[in-house]
Design a protein around this motif. Structure first.
Motif, PDB file in Angstrom:
ATOM      1  N   HIS A  51       0.122   4.049   1.213  1.00  0.00           N
ATOM      2  CA  HIS A  51      -0.081   4.868   2.397  1.00  0.00           C
ATOM      3  C   HIS A  51       1.036   4.616   3.408  1.00  0.00           C
ATOM      4  O   HIS A  51       2.049   5.283   3.400  1.00  0.00           O
ATOM      5  N   ARG A  52       0.920   3.592   4.221  1.00  0.00           N
ATOM      6  CA  ARG A  52       1.963   3.348   5.218  1.00  0.00           C
ATOM      7  C   ARG A  52       2.600   1.987   5.040  1.00  0.00           C
ATOM      8  O   ARG A  52       3.248   1.470   5.951  1.00  0.00           O
ATOM      9  N   TYR A  56      -5.707  -1.955   6.194  1.00  0.00           N
ATOM     10  CA  TYR A  56      -5.289  -1.109   7.323  1.00  0.00           C
ATOM     11  C   TYR A  56      -6.188   0.134   7.451  1.00  0.00           C
ATOM     12  O   TYR A  56      -6.892   0.292   8.449  1.00  0.00           O
ATOM     13  N   HIS A  57      -6.203   1.028   6.433  1.00  0.00           N
ATOM     14  CA  HIS A  57      -7.049   2.231   6.504  1.00  0.00           C
ATOM     15  C   HIS A  57      -7.977   2.351   5.312  1.00  0.00           C
ATOM     16  O   HIS A  57      -8.508   3.418   5.023  1.00  0.00           O
ATOM     17  N   ALA A  58      -8.116   1.245   4.574  1.00  0.00           N
ATOM     18  CA  ALA A  58      -9.090   1.136   3.481  1.00  0.00           C
ATOM     19  C   ALA A  58      -8.805   2.016   2.272  1.00  0.00           C
ATOM     20  O   ALA A  58      -9.719   2.402   1.556  1.00  0.00           O
ATOM     21  N   TRP A  59      -7.557   2.350   2.018  1.00  0.00           N
ATOM     22  CA  TRP A  59      -7.263   2.941   0.716  1.00  0.00           C
ATOM     23  C   TRP A  59      -7.645   1.893  -0.342  1.00  0.00           C
ATOM     24  O   TRP A  59      -7.363   0.692  -0.155  1.00  0.00           O
ATOM     25  N   CYS A  61       0.830  -1.201   0.000  1.00  0.00           N
ATOM     26  CA  CYS A  61       0.000   0.000   0.000  1.00  0.00           C
ATOM     27  C   CYS A  61       0.865   1.251   0.000  1.00  0.00           C
ATOM     28  O   CYS A  61       1.864   1.334   0.716  1.00  0.00           O
ATOM     29  N   CYS A  96      -6.908  -1.908   0.891  1.00  0.00           N
ATOM     30  CA  CYS A  96      -5.937  -2.161   1.950  1.00  0.00           C
ATOM     31  C   CYS A  96      -6.677  -2.436   3.260  1.00  0.00           C
ATOM     32  O   CYS A  96      -7.577  -1.684   3.641  1.00  0.00           O
ATOM     33  N   SER A 155       1.392  -1.197   4.239  1.00  0.00           N
ATOM     34  CA  SER A 155       0.842  -2.524   4.560  1.00  0.00           C
ATOM     35  C   SER A 155       0.876  -3.422   3.330  1.00  0.00           C
ATOM     36  O   SER A 155       0.666  -2.968   2.203  1.00  0.00           O
TER      37      SER A 155
HETATM   38  S1  FES Z   1      -1.411   1.336   5.033  1.00  0.00           S
HETATM   39 FE1  FES Z   1      -2.834   0.928   3.482  1.00  0.00          FE
HETATM   40  S2  FES Z   1      -4.480   2.246   3.933  1.00  0.00           S
HETATM   41 FE2  FES Z   1      -3.033   2.696   5.475  1.00  0.00          FE
END
Ligand code: FES
Ligand SMILES: [Fe+2]
Length: 329
Positions: free
Chosen positions: A70-71, A89-92, A68, A87, A73
Protein backbone atom coordinates in the motif's frame (compact mmCIF):
# COMPACT_ATOMS: atom_id res chain seq x y z
CA UNK A 1 50.17 -2.99 -1.70
CA UNK A 2 47.73 -0.20 -0.92
CA UNK A 3 44.52 -0.53 1.06
CA UNK A 4 41.21 0.72 -0.26
CA UNK A 5 40.97 4.52 -0.14
CA UNK A 6 40.21 5.47 3.45
CA UNK A 7 37.44 7.78 2.26
CA UNK A 8 35.50 4.61 1.41
CA UNK A 9 35.08 3.98 5.12
CA UNK A 10 33.22 7.23 5.77
CA UNK A 11 31.56 8.22 2.49
CA UNK A 12 27.74 7.81 2.36
CA UNK A 13 27.87 7.54 -1.46
CA UNK A 14 30.19 4.55 -1.22
CA UNK A 15 27.83 2.90 1.25
CA UNK A 16 24.91 3.51 -1.14
CA UNK A 17 26.87 1.83 -3.94
CA UNK A 18 27.78 -1.07 -1.67
CA UNK A 19 24.12 -1.61 -0.78
CA UNK A 20 23.16 -1.65 -4.46
CA UNK A 21 26.07 -3.58 -5.91
CA UNK A 22 27.06 -5.93 -3.10
CA UNK A 23 24.21 -6.60 -0.70
CA UNK A 24 21.30 -6.66 -3.18
CA UNK A 25 22.72 -9.65 -4.99
CA UNK A 26 24.39 -11.64 -2.19
CA UNK A 27 23.29 -14.61 -0.12
CA UNK A 28 22.87 -13.42 3.45
CA UNK A 29 22.31 -15.38 6.63
CA UNK A 30 19.08 -14.29 8.33
CA UNK A 31 18.42 -16.88 11.03
CA UNK A 32 17.82 -20.57 11.68
CA UNK A 33 15.02 -23.09 11.31
CA UNK A 34 14.07 -22.91 14.99
CA UNK A 35 12.81 -19.36 14.38
CA UNK A 36 10.13 -20.69 12.01
CA UNK A 37 9.43 -24.09 13.56
CA UNK A 38 5.61 -23.79 13.67
CA UNK A 39 3.09 -23.02 10.94
CA UNK A 40 2.55 -19.25 10.86
CA UNK A 41 5.86 -18.38 12.58
CA UNK A 42 7.36 -15.23 11.09
CA UNK A 43 10.30 -12.95 11.80
CA UNK A 44 11.87 -9.79 10.44
CA UNK A 45 15.49 -9.73 9.28
CA UNK A 46 17.77 -7.72 7.01
CA UNK A 47 19.78 -8.47 3.91
CA UNK A 48 21.98 -5.38 3.68
CA UNK A 49 19.41 -2.58 3.83
CA UNK A 50 16.65 -4.75 2.36
CA UNK A 51 13.97 -5.48 4.98
CA UNK A 52 13.17 -9.19 4.94
CA UNK A 53 10.25 -11.19 6.30
CA UNK A 54 10.68 -14.94 6.77
CA UNK A 55 7.48 -16.98 7.12
CA UNK A 56 6.53 -20.61 7.59
CA UNK A 57 3.44 -21.53 5.55
CA UNK A 58 2.74 -25.21 6.22
CA UNK A 59 5.75 -27.20 5.04
CA UNK A 60 7.28 -24.28 3.18
CA UNK A 61 9.55 -21.57 4.55
CA UNK A 62 9.66 -18.49 2.34
CA UNK A 63 10.97 -14.94 2.35
CA UNK A 64 9.31 -11.71 1.27
CA UNK A 65 10.27 -8.09 1.14
CA UNK A 66 9.00 -6.90 4.54
CA UNK A 67 7.20 -3.94 2.94
CA UNK A 68 3.48 -3.31 2.53
CA UNK A 69 2.32 -2.86 -1.07
CA UNK A 70 0.00 0.00 0.00
CA UNK A 71 2.14 2.91 1.18
CA UNK A 72 5.29 1.06 2.08
CA UNK A 73 5.11 0.49 5.82
CA UNK A 74 7.41 -2.14 7.24
CA UNK A 75 5.11 -5.08 8.01
CA UNK A 76 6.57 -7.24 10.76
CA UNK A 77 8.91 -6.16 13.55
CA UNK A 78 10.72 -8.75 15.64
CA UNK A 79 8.95 -12.09 15.47
CA UNK A 80 5.48 -13.56 15.91
CA UNK A 81 2.97 -16.14 14.79
CA UNK A 82 -0.29 -15.76 12.92
CA UNK A 83 -2.51 -17.11 10.15
CA UNK A 84 -1.85 -13.97 8.15
CA UNK A 85 0.37 -10.90 7.97
CA UNK A 86 -1.39 -7.65 8.77
CA UNK A 87 0.07 -4.22 8.13
CA UNK A 88 -0.11 -2.06 11.28
CA UNK A 89 -0.82 1.10 9.23
CA UNK A 90 -4.17 0.54 7.39
CA UNK A 91 -4.62 -3.18 8.05
CA UNK A 92 -4.01 -4.57 4.59
CA UNK A 93 -3.84 -8.29 5.25
CA UNK A 94 -1.70 -10.83 3.39
CA UNK A 95 -1.80 -14.63 3.47
CA UNK A 96 1.23 -16.60 4.56
CA UNK A 97 1.76 -17.20 0.83
CA UNK A 98 2.15 -13.42 0.36
CA UNK A 99 -1.15 -12.81 -1.49
CA UNK A 100 -3.18 -9.76 -0.53
CA UNK A 101 -6.34 -11.16 1.05
CA UNK A 102 -8.09 -8.09 2.39
CA UNK A 103 -7.81 -4.32 2.27
CA UNK A 104 -10.35 -2.31 4.27
CA UNK A 105 -12.72 -0.24 2.03
CA UNK A 106 -11.28 -1.81 -1.13
CA UNK A 107 -14.87 -2.74 -2.08
CA UNK A 108 -15.69 0.99 -2.36
CA UNK A 109 -12.89 1.56 -4.90
CA UNK A 110 -13.68 0.84 -8.54
CA UNK A 111 -11.15 -1.42 -10.23
CA UNK A 112 -9.16 -2.34 -7.10
CA UNK A 113 -7.10 -5.35 -8.14
CA UNK A 114 -5.61 -7.39 -5.29
CA UNK A 115 -3.88 -9.76 -7.73
CA UNK A 116 -1.04 -7.43 -8.56
CA UNK A 117 -0.45 -6.55 -4.91
CA UNK A 118 1.13 -9.67 -3.46
CA UNK A 119 4.20 -9.31 -1.27
CA UNK A 120 7.42 -9.32 -3.25
CA UNK A 121 9.12 -12.72 -2.98
CA UNK A 122 12.82 -13.04 -2.22
CA UNK A 123 15.02 -16.09 -2.67
CA UNK A 124 15.38 -18.23 0.45
CA UNK A 125 17.59 -21.31 0.63
CA UNK A 126 18.90 -23.41 3.49
CA UNK A 127 22.14 -25.02 4.51
CA UNK A 128 21.04 -27.50 7.17
CA UNK A 129 18.84 -25.42 9.44
CA UNK A 130 20.59 -22.15 8.54
CA UNK A 131 18.40 -19.80 6.48
CA UNK A 132 19.83 -17.52 3.81
CA UNK A 133 18.06 -14.87 1.73
CA UNK A 134 19.08 -13.25 -1.52
CA UNK A 135 17.16 -10.25 -2.91
CA UNK A 136 18.36 -11.16 -6.42
CA UNK A 137 15.95 -13.66 -8.00
CA UNK A 138 18.58 -14.65 -10.57
CA UNK A 139 21.30 -15.47 -8.03
CA UNK A 140 23.12 -18.78 -8.38
CA UNK A 141 22.25 -21.37 -5.70
CA UNK A 142 23.35 -20.82 -2.10
CA UNK A 143 25.36 -24.04 -1.92
CA UNK A 144 27.49 -22.85 -4.83
CA UNK A 145 28.38 -19.72 -2.88
CA UNK A 146 29.15 -21.63 0.31
CA UNK A 147 31.37 -24.02 -1.64
CA UNK A 148 33.74 -25.97 0.64
CA UNK A 149 32.25 -24.58 3.86
CA UNK A 150 29.43 -27.11 3.93
CA UNK A 151 31.99 -29.94 4.02
CA UNK A 152 34.37 -28.29 6.48
CA UNK A 153 31.66 -27.29 8.97
CA UNK A 154 29.44 -30.09 10.32
CA UNK A 155 26.01 -28.85 11.42
CA UNK A 156 24.49 -32.24 12.28
CA UNK A 157 23.34 -32.66 15.84
CA UNK A 158 23.74 -29.00 16.76
CA UNK A 159 21.11 -27.07 18.65
CA UNK A 160 20.62 -23.32 18.76
CA UNK A 161 21.60 -21.77 22.08
CA UNK A 162 21.74 -17.97 21.96
CA UNK A 163 22.07 -14.93 19.72
CA UNK A 164 24.58 -12.25 20.74
CA UNK A 165 23.72 -8.85 19.19
CA UNK A 166 26.31 -6.13 18.87
CA UNK A 167 26.89 -2.66 17.44
CA UNK A 168 30.25 -1.23 16.44
CA UNK A 169 31.39 2.33 15.83
CA UNK A 170 33.12 1.27 12.62
CA UNK A 171 32.38 0.81 8.92
CA UNK A 172 31.30 -2.76 8.13
CA UNK A 173 34.39 -3.31 5.97
CA UNK A 174 36.70 -2.53 8.91
CA UNK A 175 34.91 -5.23 10.92
CA UNK A 176 35.29 -7.73 8.04
CA UNK A 177 38.95 -6.88 7.47
CA UNK A 178 39.72 -7.26 11.15
CA UNK A 179 38.15 -10.72 11.05
CA UNK A 180 40.27 -11.68 8.03
CA UNK A 181 43.72 -11.54 9.58
CA UNK A 182 45.40 -12.84 12.70
CA UNK A 183 48.43 -10.55 12.30
CA UNK A 184 46.93 -8.64 15.22
CA UNK A 185 46.39 -11.75 17.38
CA UNK A 186 49.75 -11.87 19.22
CA UNK A 187 49.47 -8.15 19.91
CA UNK A 188 45.82 -7.75 20.79
CA UNK A 189 44.42 -11.18 21.75
CA UNK A 190 46.58 -12.54 24.56
CA UNK A 191 44.03 -15.17 25.60
CA UNK A 192 43.46 -16.38 22.03
CA UNK A 193 47.21 -16.51 21.37
CA UNK A 194 47.74 -18.57 24.52
CA UNK A 195 45.20 -21.14 23.33
CA UNK A 196 46.01 -21.23 19.59
CA UNK A 197 49.12 -21.22 17.40
CA UNK A 198 49.08 -17.79 15.77
CA UNK A 199 52.56 -17.71 14.26
CA UNK A 200 52.58 -17.35 10.46
CA UNK A 201 54.07 -20.85 10.07
CA UNK A 202 51.19 -22.58 11.87
CA UNK A 203 48.14 -20.37 11.38
CA UNK A 204 46.77 -20.90 7.86
CA UNK A 205 45.08 -18.34 5.64
CA UNK A 206 43.32 -19.91 2.66
CA UNK A 207 40.89 -18.68 0.06
CA UNK A 208 39.00 -21.99 0.09
CA UNK A 209 36.37 -20.89 -2.41
CA UNK A 210 35.54 -18.09 -4.81
CA UNK A 211 33.46 -16.43 -2.09
CA UNK A 212 35.00 -18.10 0.96
CA UNK A 213 38.10 -16.95 2.84
CA UNK A 214 39.16 -19.39 5.55
CA UNK A 215 41.52 -19.40 8.50
CA UNK A 216 42.69 -22.47 10.42
CA UNK A 217 44.23 -22.10 13.88
CA UNK A 218 45.86 -25.19 15.42
CA UNK A 219 44.98 -25.47 19.08
CA UNK A 220 47.87 -25.73 21.54
CA UNK A 221 45.99 -28.70 23.03
CA UNK A 222 44.05 -30.62 20.42
CA UNK A 223 42.30 -29.97 17.12
CA UNK A 224 42.01 -26.66 15.33
CA UNK A 225 39.76 -23.64 15.14
CA UNK A 226 38.15 -22.74 11.82
CA UNK A 227 37.15 -19.20 10.98
CA UNK A 228 35.40 -18.87 7.63
CA UNK A 229 34.31 -15.67 5.97
CA UNK A 230 31.67 -15.88 3.26
CA UNK A 231 31.51 -12.84 0.99
CA UNK A 232 30.28 -10.25 1.59
CA UNK A 233 29.88 -10.23 5.37
CA UNK A 234 29.36 -13.58 7.08
CA UNK A 235 31.46 -15.15 9.83
CA UNK A 236 31.34 -18.87 10.55
CA UNK A 237 33.40 -20.00 13.56
CA UNK A 238 34.12 -23.51 14.75
CA UNK A 239 36.21 -24.15 17.86
CA UNK A 240 37.88 -27.47 18.63
CA UNK A 241 36.11 -29.72 21.12
CA UNK A 242 32.47 -30.85 21.20
CA UNK A 243 30.31 -29.85 18.21
CA UNK A 244 29.92 -26.08 17.98
CA UNK A 245 29.34 -23.40 15.37
CA UNK A 246 28.67 -19.69 15.59
CA UNK A 247 27.46 -17.79 12.57
CA UNK A 248 26.37 -14.23 11.86
CA UNK A 249 26.69 -11.19 9.60
CA UNK A 250 28.37 -7.80 9.93
CA UNK A 251 25.83 -5.35 8.52
CA UNK A 252 26.33 -1.71 7.60
CA UNK A 253 24.20 0.54 9.81
CA UNK A 254 25.67 3.78 8.43
CA UNK A 255 28.99 4.82 6.88
CA UNK A 256 30.72 4.70 10.28
CA UNK A 257 28.50 2.28 12.12
CA UNK A 258 27.82 -1.41 11.80
CA UNK A 259 25.80 -3.98 13.64
CA UNK A 260 25.43 -7.67 13.64
CA UNK A 261 24.91 -10.78 15.66
CA UNK A 262 26.32 -14.22 16.22
CA UNK A 263 24.05 -17.24 16.57
CA UNK A 264 25.68 -19.97 18.69
CA UNK A 265 24.91 -23.64 18.16
CA UNK A 266 26.21 -26.52 20.28
CA UNK A 267 26.05 -30.30 20.26
CA UNK A 268 23.22 -31.45 22.50
CA UNK A 269 25.65 -33.53 24.58
CA UNK A 270 28.22 -30.74 25.08
CA UNK A 271 28.85 -30.04 28.75
CA UNK A 272 27.34 -26.89 30.18
CA UNK A 273 30.56 -25.70 31.84
CA UNK A 274 32.50 -26.23 28.60
CA UNK A 275 29.88 -24.21 26.66
CA UNK A 276 30.02 -21.38 29.18
CA UNK A 277 33.81 -21.26 29.11
CA UNK A 278 33.89 -21.23 25.32
CA UNK A 279 31.33 -18.42 25.16
CA UNK A 280 33.23 -16.36 27.73
CA UNK A 281 36.41 -16.90 25.68
CA UNK A 282 34.71 -15.89 22.43
CA UNK A 283 33.06 -12.82 23.97
CA UNK A 284 36.44 -11.71 25.36
CA UNK A 285 37.97 -11.91 21.87
CA UNK A 286 34.93 -10.00 20.55
CA UNK A 287 35.37 -7.22 23.11
CA UNK A 288 39.06 -6.90 22.17
CA UNK A 289 38.13 -6.71 18.47
CA UNK A 290 35.52 -4.02 19.14
CA UNK A 291 38.17 -1.74 20.65
CA UNK A 292 40.46 -2.39 17.67
CA UNK A 293 37.96 -1.65 14.90
CA UNK A 294 36.63 1.48 16.62
CA UNK A 295 40.20 2.80 16.87
CA UNK A 296 40.69 2.13 13.16
CA UNK A 297 37.51 4.05 12.34
CA UNK A 298 38.74 7.05 14.33
CA UNK A 299 42.03 6.88 12.46
CA UNK A 300 40.82 6.49 8.88
CA UNK A 301 38.25 9.24 9.43
CA UNK A 302 41.05 11.79 9.90
CA UNK A 303 41.22 12.30 6.10
CA UNK A 304 44.84 13.51 5.95
CA UNK A 305 46.10 10.15 4.66
CA UNK A 306 44.53 8.66 1.54
CA UNK A 307 45.18 4.98 2.15
CA UNK A 308 47.21 2.48 4.15
CA UNK A 309 49.70 -0.27 3.27
CA UNK A 310 48.79 -3.98 3.32
CA UNK A 311 51.17 -6.89 3.89
CA UNK A 312 50.46 -9.14 0.88
CA UNK A 313 51.39 -12.29 2.81
CA UNK A 314 50.03 -11.85 6.34
CA UNK A 315 47.03 -9.87 5.10
CA UNK A 316 46.30 -11.83 1.92
CA UNK A 317 42.67 -12.43 2.86
CA UNK A 318 42.16 -8.73 3.60
CA UNK A 319 43.66 -8.00 0.18
CA UNK A 320 41.28 -10.51 -1.43
CA UNK A 321 38.30 -8.95 0.37
CA UNK A 322 39.35 -5.48 -0.79
CA UNK A 323 39.68 -6.78 -4.37
CA UNK A 324 36.11 -8.11 -4.18
CA UNK A 325 34.86 -4.76 -2.87
CA UNK A 326 36.71 -2.89 -5.60
CA UNK A 327 35.39 -5.19 -8.31
CA UNK A 328 31.82 -4.86 -7.05
CA UNK A 329 31.89 -1.07 -6.95
S1 FES B 1 0.88 1.04 4.40
FE1 FES B 1 0.26 -0.97 4.82
S2 FES B 1 -1.88 -0.84 4.93
FE2 FES B 1 -1.28 1.18 4.46
FE1 LIG C 1 40.68 -10.09 16.37
Amino acid sequence: MQTLPWSWYTDPDVLRREQERIFRSAWQYVGHGGMVAEDGDQFAAEAGDVPVLVVRDGEAVGAFLNVCRHRGSQLVEGSGNGKSIQCPYHAWTYGLDGRLRAAPRADREAGFDADGLSLVELRLEQWGSLLFVNPDVDASPLLETLGPVTELVPLDGLEFRVRDDYELGANWKIACENYLECYHCPVAHKGFSAAFEVSPDSYRLEPTGEHVLSQFAPSKEDGEGQFHFVWPNLRINVYPGPGNVSVGPMLPAGPEWSRGYLDYFFATDAEETWIEELMAFDRQVGAEDRALVERVQRGVRSALIEHGRLLPESEQLVARFQELVRAAL
